[in-house]
Design a protein around this motif. Structure first.
Motif, PDB file in Angstrom:
ATOM      1  N   LYS A 134       0.872  -1.149   0.224  1.00  0.00           N
ATOM      2  CA  LYS A 134      -0.057   0.039   0.182  1.00  0.00           C
ATOM      3  C   LYS A 134       0.878   1.235   0.117  1.00  0.00           C
ATOM      4  O   LYS A 134       0.603   2.199  -0.652  1.00  0.00           O
ATOM      5  CB  LYS A 134      -0.891   0.178   1.218  1.00  0.00           C
ATOM      6  CG  LYS A 134      -2.069  -0.954   1.135  1.00  0.00           C
ATOM      7  CD  LYS A 134      -3.280  -0.714   2.062  1.00  0.00           C
ATOM      8  CE  LYS A 134      -4.465  -1.247   1.852  1.00  0.00           C
ATOM      9  NZ  LYS A 134      -4.363  -2.942   1.927  1.00  0.00           N
ATOM     10  N   LYS A 172       0.529   3.957  -2.729  1.00  0.00           N
ATOM     11  CA  LYS A 172       0.312   5.386  -2.585  1.00  0.00           C
ATOM     12  C   LYS A 172       1.110   6.349  -2.826  1.00  0.00           C
ATOM     13  O   LYS A 172       1.024   7.617  -3.118  1.00  0.00           O
ATOM     14  CB  LYS A 172       0.010   5.270  -1.042  1.00  0.00           C
ATOM     15  CG  LYS A 172      -1.158   6.132  -0.478  1.00  0.00           C
ATOM     16  CD  LYS A 172      -1.298   6.139   0.990  1.00  0.00           C
ATOM     17  CE  LYS A 172      -1.907   4.976   1.655  1.00  0.00           C
ATOM     18  NZ  LYS A 172      -2.381   4.961   2.941  1.00  0.00           N
ATOM     19  N   ASN A 230      -5.361  -6.590  -6.060  1.00  0.00           N
ATOM     20  CA  ASN A 230      -6.422  -6.411  -4.901  1.00  0.00           C
ATOM     21  C   ASN A 230      -5.807  -5.663  -3.814  1.00  0.00           C
ATOM     22  O   ASN A 230      -6.842  -5.009  -3.204  1.00  0.00           O
ATOM     23  CB  ASN A 230      -6.750  -7.911  -4.614  1.00  0.00           C
ATOM     24  CG  ASN A 230      -7.677  -8.496  -5.686  1.00  0.00           C
ATOM     25  OD1 ASN A 230      -8.402  -7.762  -6.408  1.00  0.00           O
ATOM     26  ND2 ASN A 230      -7.788  -9.897  -5.670  1.00  0.00           N
ATOM     27  N   GLU A 231      -4.836  -5.837  -3.607  1.00  0.00           N
ATOM     28  CA  GLU A 231      -3.991  -5.160  -2.374  1.00  0.00           C
ATOM     29  C   GLU A 231      -3.808  -3.558  -2.575  1.00  0.00           C
ATOM     30  O   GLU A 231      -4.071  -2.867  -1.615  1.00  0.00           O
ATOM     31  CB  GLU A 231      -2.843  -5.684  -1.592  1.00  0.00           C
ATOM     32  CG  GLU A 231      -2.870  -5.480  -0.310  1.00  0.00           C
ATOM     33  CD  GLU A 231      -1.715  -6.345   0.427  1.00  0.00           C
ATOM     34  OE1 GLU A 231      -1.850  -7.471   0.024  1.00  0.00           O
ATOM     35  OE2 GLU A 231      -0.892  -5.869   1.328  1.00  0.00           O
ATOM     36  N   LYS A 257      -5.221  -1.754  -5.483  1.00  0.00           N
ATOM     37  CA  LYS A 257      -6.222  -1.067  -6.332  1.00  0.00           C
ATOM     38  C   LYS A 257      -7.032   0.253  -5.713  1.00  0.00           C
ATOM     39  O   LYS A 257      -7.037   1.201  -6.324  1.00  0.00           O
ATOM     40  CB  LYS A 257      -7.064  -1.818  -6.785  1.00  0.00           C
ATOM     41  CG  LYS A 257      -8.021  -2.477  -6.037  1.00  0.00           C
ATOM     42  CD  LYS A 257      -9.066  -3.255  -6.857  1.00  0.00           C
ATOM     43  CE  LYS A 257     -10.079  -4.067  -6.159  1.00  0.00           C
ATOM     44  NZ  LYS A 257     -11.079  -4.974  -6.530  1.00  0.00           N
ATOM     45  N   ASN A 258      -7.253   0.196  -4.338  1.00  0.00           N
ATOM     46  CA  ASN A 258      -7.983   1.186  -3.594  1.00  0.00           C
ATOM     47  C   ASN A 258      -7.051   2.430  -3.465  1.00  0.00           C
ATOM     48  O   ASN A 258      -7.609   3.382  -3.186  1.00  0.00           O
ATOM     49  CB  ASN A 258      -8.605   0.581  -2.407  1.00  0.00           C
ATOM     50  CG  ASN A 258      -9.793  -0.320  -2.918  1.00  0.00           C
ATOM     51  OD1 ASN A 258     -10.498  -0.067  -3.935  1.00  0.00           O
ATOM     52  ND2 ASN A 258     -10.163  -1.089  -1.918  1.00  0.00           N
ATOM     53  N   GLU A 259      -5.660   1.988  -3.568  1.00  0.00           N
ATOM     54  CA  GLU A 259      -4.784   3.158  -3.262  1.00  0.00           C
ATOM     55  C   GLU A 259      -4.512   4.185  -4.619  1.00  0.00           C
ATOM     56  O   GLU A 259      -4.069   5.153  -4.400  1.00  0.00           O
ATOM     57  CB  GLU A 259      -3.327   2.769  -2.817  1.00  0.00           C
ATOM     58  CG  GLU A 259      -3.362   1.800  -1.774  1.00  0.00           C
ATOM     59  CD  GLU A 259      -4.151   2.020  -0.354  1.00  0.00           C
ATOM     60  OE1 GLU A 259      -3.878   3.301  -0.171  1.00  0.00           O
ATOM     61  OE2 GLU A 259      -4.954   1.557   0.049  1.00  0.00           O
ATOM     62  N   THR A 269      -4.996   6.272  -7.936  1.00  0.00           N
ATOM     63  CA  THR A 269      -5.991   7.310  -8.366  1.00  0.00           C
ATOM     64  C   THR A 269      -5.714   7.724  -9.831  1.00  0.00           C
ATOM     65  O   THR A 269      -4.538   7.112 -10.531  1.00  0.00           O
ATOM     66  CB  THR A 269      -5.978   8.708  -7.592  1.00  0.00           C
ATOM     67  OG1 THR A 269      -4.635   9.196  -7.973  1.00  0.00           O
ATOM     68  CG2 THR A 269      -6.221   8.387  -6.190  1.00  0.00           C
ATOM     69  N   VAL A 324      -8.508  -1.690 -12.338  1.00  0.00           N
ATOM     70  CA  VAL A 324      -7.844  -0.482 -11.634  1.00  0.00           C
ATOM     71  C   VAL A 324      -8.436   0.912 -12.171  1.00  0.00           C
ATOM     72  O   VAL A 324      -8.764   0.775 -13.365  1.00  0.00           O
ATOM     73  CB  VAL A 324      -6.238  -0.387 -11.318  1.00  0.00           C
ATOM     74  CG1 VAL A 324      -5.886  -1.741 -10.819  1.00  0.00           C
ATOM     75  CG2 VAL A 324      -5.627  -0.268 -12.754  1.00  0.00           C
ATOM     76  N   SER A 325      -8.604   1.774 -11.374  1.00  0.00           N
ATOM     77  CA  SER A 325      -9.347   3.010 -11.977  1.00  0.00           C
ATOM     78  C   SER A 325      -8.073   3.953 -12.486  1.00  0.00           C
ATOM     79  O   SER A 325      -8.397   5.118 -12.824  1.00  0.00           O
ATOM     80  CB  SER A 325     -10.210   3.646 -10.865  1.00  0.00           C
ATOM     81  OG  SER A 325      -9.479   3.877  -9.691  1.00  0.00           O
TER      82      SER A 325
END
Ligand SMILES: NC(=O)C1=CN([C@@H]2O[C@H](COP(=O)(O)OP(=O)(O)OC[C@H]3O[C@@H](n4cnc5c(N)ncnc54)[C@H](OP(=O)(O)O)[C@@H]3O)[C@@H](O)[C@H]2O)C=CC1
Ligand SMILES: O=C(O)[C@@H]1CCC=N1
Length: 269
Positions: free
Chosen positions: A57, A61, A80-81, A83-85, A87, A108-109
């Protein structure tokens, strides 16, 4: 601009070292992370200004451009670990052929690109294969391209030809080394020349050949023409090669195409 590298195995460590040593990226702008921490810490011993992240992460980040240098079967777990970090300001760069840019964009986005490197980039030579995703901005494209020009000749490649292209530029050093080992062994068998001597001569011939090509002194066709003296031995050697080469390379390209298809089926992002 911060550059991140996940996975400092063969390719991740090659990219870390080459990008820094070539002057493309300053060590203080690089953040690396490896599952087995010691591998990343060993790189930091050589380049003290490198940052070693504590976890996935953190590297995700902190990076503007993030290279994913793990094997394809580890992609899902890593993505999966992180992708939410990620942007839209960041760009994820995959370095493996069986994972398409399109599949990554669905996962991913952030911006996505694929750059398949080659072990030859260690010598700041050879090719890197570029495929940009639909979200990559013009300035990120330019930045990646300019950066990889320090260590390679970047070349854009469409999805349909990624396997053949990667066979040539990335698997190529292994394939050509295998052929040269066969050539050295055959020379010994037929003529009795020692392996040591044949290896020394062959390696230096290859260095010379690479140098001729890099200086664009001759093309491959011109090299064959110039070396083949009329009525001489090269012509006889070439005839023997033509007569015996058969479908050697067709079989090689077919084998990698088949493995590529299998790999793609086996990867579930
Ligand atoms: N080898 C080559 O010439 C080329 C390879 N490639 C591509 O590069 C990719 C990597 O290949 P290569 O460098 O040879 O493989 P390596 O096995 O040498 O390196 C993979 C690295 O990924 C690390 N890793 C695995 N899981 C994680 C995780 N969850 N978090 C962080 N790090 C992790 C491994 O760590 P650990 O130390 O714990 O095992 C290892 O150091 C592949 O996808 C391959 O297709 C592309 C072009 C050329
Ligand atoms: O993903 C690839 O095609 C590369 C080539 C060598 C290993 N992996």
């Amino acid at each position: 601009m911060k550059w991140g590298i996940i996975g400092t195995g063969n390719m991740g460590s090659m990219l870390t070292t080459s990008l820094v040593k070539s002057g493309a990226v300053s060590a203080s702008d690089l953040i690396i992370y490896n599952r087995t921490a010691q591998k990343a810490l060993d790189l930091q011993k050589d380049e003290a200004e490198l940052t070693v992240a504590e976890n996935l992460k953190e590297v995700a980040k902190k990076s503007d451009i993030l290279f994913l240098c793990v094997k394809p079967h580890h992609y899902s777990q890593v993505l999966n670990e992180i992708k939410n970090e990620l942007t839209l300001n960041q760009c994820l760069v995959s370095i493996t052929s069986p994972v398409s840019v399109e599949d990554l964009e669905n996962k991913v986005s952030c911006q996505v690109a694929r750059i398949v490197p080659s072990i030859t980039n260690h010598a700041h030579a050879g090719v890197s294969l570029f495929t940009f995703g639909s979200r990559v901005t013009g300035s990120v494209k330019q930045n990646l391209w300019n950066t990889f020009e320090y260590i390679s000749k970047p070349s854009t490649i469409e999805e349909d030809h990624i396997r053949a292209a990667s066979d040539m530029v990335s698997c190529g050093p292994a394939f050509i080394s295998f052929l040269l080992k066969e050539w050295i062994e055959a020379a010994g068998e037929v003529t009795g020349i020692s392996e040591k001597k044949a290896t020394e001569l062959t390696e230096n011939m290859m260095i010379g050949l690479g140098s001729l090509l890099s200086k664009e002194i001759f093309t491959l066709d011109e090299l064959m023409e110039k070396v083949t003296v009329k009525g001489g031995v090269t012509g006889e050697g070439l005839k023997a090669l033509e007569a015996h080469i058969g479908s050697l390379f067709q079989e090689m390209f077919k084998a990698t195409q088949n493995k590529h298809k299998e790999d793609k089926i086996g990867i579930d992002l």
